[in-house]
Design a protein around this motif. Structure first.
Motif, PDB file in Angstrom:
ATOM      1  N   ALA A  98       0.790  -1.174  -0.082  1.00 32.94           N
ATOM      2  CA  ALA A  98      -0.071   0.048  -0.059  1.00 32.94           C
ATOM      3  C   ALA A  98       0.879   1.073   0.145  1.00 32.94           C
ATOM      4  O   ALA A  98       0.527   2.252  -0.805  1.00 32.94           O
ATOM      5  CB  ALA A  98      -0.948  -0.177   1.255  1.00 32.94           C
ATOM      6  N   GLU A  99       1.836   1.193   0.900  1.00 29.90           N
ATOM      7  CA  GLU A  99       2.695   2.240   0.787  1.00 29.90           C
ATOM      8  C   GLU A  99       3.480   2.515  -0.441  1.00 29.90           C
ATOM      9  O   GLU A  99       3.696   3.632  -1.105  1.00 29.90           O
ATOM     10  CB  GLU A  99       3.983   2.217   1.935  1.00 29.90           C
ATOM     11  N   ALA A 100       3.941   1.334  -1.024  1.00 28.60           N
ATOM     12  CA  ALA A 100       4.975   1.394  -2.107  1.00 28.60           C
ATOM     13  C   ALA A 100       3.973   2.058  -3.497  1.00 28.60           C
ATOM     14  O   ALA A 100       4.468   3.040  -4.171  1.00 28.60           O
ATOM     15  CB  ALA A 100       5.117   0.026  -2.539  1.00 28.60           C
ATOM     16  N   VAL A 101       2.628   1.730  -3.584  1.00 24.04           N
ATOM     17  CA  VAL A 101       1.628   2.352  -4.586  1.00 24.04           C
ATOM     18  C   VAL A 101       1.717   3.882  -4.338  1.00 24.04           C
ATOM     19  O   VAL A 101       1.706   4.645  -5.279  1.00 24.04           O
ATOM     20  CB  VAL A 101       0.260   1.852  -4.633  1.00 24.04           C
ATOM     21  N   ARG A 102       1.420   4.075  -3.072  1.00 22.79           N
ATOM     22  CA  ARG A 102       1.474   5.788  -2.775  1.00 22.79           C
ATOM     23  C   ARG A 102       2.465   6.518  -3.156  1.00 22.79           C
ATOM     24  O   ARG A 102       2.708   7.578  -3.753  1.00 22.79           O
ATOM     25  CB  ARG A 102       0.971   5.768  -1.382  1.00 22.79           C
ATOM     26  N   PHE A 103       3.882   5.515  -3.028  1.00 21.46           N
ATOM     27  CA  PHE A 103       5.033   6.231  -3.331  1.00 21.46           C
ATOM     28  C   PHE A 103       5.426   6.413  -4.878  1.00 21.46           C
ATOM     29  O   PHE A 103       5.615   7.402  -5.151  1.00 21.46           O
ATOM     30  CB  PHE A 103       6.088   5.398  -2.494  1.00 21.46           C
ATOM     31  N   ALA A 104       4.736   5.473  -5.447  1.00 22.17           N
ATOM     32  CA  ALA A 104       5.043   5.134  -7.029  1.00 22.17           C
ATOM     33  C   ALA A 104       4.330   6.483  -7.483  1.00 22.17           C
ATOM     34  O   ALA A 104       4.876   7.221  -8.477  1.00 22.17           O
ATOM     35  CB  ALA A 104       4.380   3.826  -7.475  1.00 22.17           C
ATOM     36  N   LYS A 105       2.981   6.768  -7.157  1.00 26.50           N
ATOM     37  CA  LYS A 105       2.566   7.710  -7.678  1.00 26.50           C
ATOM     38  C   LYS A 105       2.896   8.908  -7.245  1.00 26.50           C
ATOM     39  O   LYS A 105       2.969   9.851  -8.434  1.00 26.50           O
ATOM     40  CB  LYS A 105       0.764   7.804  -7.326  1.00 26.50           C
ATOM     41  N   ALA A 106       3.470   9.185  -6.228  1.00 32.20           N
ATOM     42  CA  ALA A 106       4.191  10.448  -5.949  1.00 32.20           C
ATOM     43  C   ALA A 106       5.384  10.728  -6.598  1.00 32.20           C
ATOM     44  O   ALA A 106       5.867  11.858  -6.994  1.00 32.20           O
ATOM     45  CB  ALA A 106       4.431  10.444  -4.362  1.00 32.20           C
ATOM     46  N   ALA A 107       6.163   9.705  -6.855  1.00 31.84           N
ATOM     47  CA  ALA A 107       7.289   9.620  -7.489  1.00 31.84           C
ATOM     48  C   ALA A 107       7.315  10.252  -9.030  1.00 31.84           C
ATOM     49  O   ALA A 107       7.909  10.900  -9.531  1.00 31.84           O
ATOM     50  CB  ALA A 107       8.248   8.599  -7.484  1.00 31.84           C
ATOM     51  N   PHE A 108       6.186   9.420  -9.461  1.00 32.59           N
ATOM     52  CA  PHE A 108       5.890   9.713 -10.837  1.00 32.59           C
ATOM     53  C   PHE A 108       5.509  11.405 -11.102  1.00 32.59           C
ATOM     54  O   PHE A 108       5.891  11.990 -12.020  1.00 32.59           O
ATOM     55  CB  PHE A 108       4.711   8.970 -11.337  1.00 32.59           C
ATOM     56  N   LYS A 109       4.685  11.776 -10.207  1.00 35.48           N
ATOM     57  CA  LYS A 109       4.101  13.034 -10.284  1.00 35.48           C
ATOM     58  C   LYS A 109       5.433  14.060 -10.166  1.00 35.48           C
ATOM     59  O   LYS A 109       5.619  15.092 -10.679  1.00 35.48           O
ATOM     60  CB  LYS A 109       3.182  13.502  -9.192  1.00 35.48           C
TER      61      LYS A 109
END
Lengths: 188, 188
Positions: A98-109
């Motif tokens: 769950a954390e990883a997906v939140r991080f992935a979206k933030a990193a892409f943005k």
């Protein structure tokens, strides 16, 4: 379950990341996010970053922007481009899902909307920190896990980004999401 | 007017050739067919035929067939593949426009549906002959015209097949026909 492979430095990976969950949900599926390293895939395929290819390079930048407008998504071509995504990949695999997906979206943005160079490990930690997350990207177990995930992606034939696999059927590119949509309704 | 560039040995060029006229007509446009030589473009971009690339090659054959089914078009991957399309290109440019378009459709069908090797000049003449056409592919003026057309395509940045240009806006690939469709309605 849909396996969603991408590289954090991939423009179409970024655009696809904003479409994949709604597409999966429409068909009652969930998404397994799987960052990989395009650099490793390029070693296998002899590929080079699109933007560095004569003729294709100029076209591709225009295509990124037009494709973003077509899908009503924001896009700002970052500089430098592309960047190493090893640190971002390690951060992802050091977190729970769950954390990883939140991080992935933030990193892409951060990279494709805010022009933050996520090739820098410090910036990767900054992005994670803004979400209250503290990935341990220097940990040997995390490095090993990341390498194993990237190797496993290559072993499955993942050579580009985005790359989706649904029960063995591979779809390369955001421009196959129309076929993916129909496939999820019924394989054809 | 829509400039429609393609190589006679290109699977997606073949599929696109069966969609382009209806798409143009929908928007009150006509199509200018413009065969080029992918081999010449590959010299500029460092490209190689898709099917010869590790990992991508296996994927691409599956993708040709699935894309054909997606668009409800026939497809049979030819052997040998790819082939030289110099003779087919010269035949095209030796004919008047209406004849040339008829020939182009027949040549595509011969290669991708009937598995006739259109890399062989004799087979190119056979295809033309079946339409009552007698292209003069050995004529020096035809050779010069063909070279000039291929050079002009490269000078416009045409690096792939299919490749459509509408008032300066380039669209590479059958998978950009959705964007082309919207663009013809109104540039975005």
């Amino acid at each position: 379950m849909i396996d969603f492979y991408f590289d954090f430095s991939s423009p179409f990976g970024y655009l696809a990341s904003q479409k994949i969950e709604a597409l999966a949900a429409k068909h009652g599926r969930t998404v397994k996010w799987r960052p990989m390293l395009l650099g490793a895939a390029f070693k296998a395929t002899g590929g080079v970053p699109l933007t560095q290819i004569p003729l294709k390079g100029e076209y591709s930048k225009r295509d990124f922007y037009r494709s973003a407008r077509f899908h009503a998504l924001e896009y700002r071509h970052p500089e430098p481009f592309p960047v190493s995504t090893v640190a971002a990949c390690r951060a992802f695999y050091s977190l729970n899902e769950a954390e990883a997906v939140r991080f992935a979206k933030a990193a892409f943005k951060a990279y494709f909307a805010d022009n933050l160079n996520i090739g820098e490990p410090d910036n990767v930690l900054k992005v994670a920190g803004s979400l209250g997350l503290t990935p341990n990207i220097g940990d040997q177990a995390v490095k090993d896990r990341t390498k194993a995930e990237v190797d496993a992606a290559l072993a499955r034939g993942v050579f580009g980004s985005p790359y989706v696999i649904v029960e063995g059927e591979p779809f390369w590119g955001l421009d196959r999401f129309d076929q993916l949509d129909r496939w999820l309704k019924a394989p054809f």
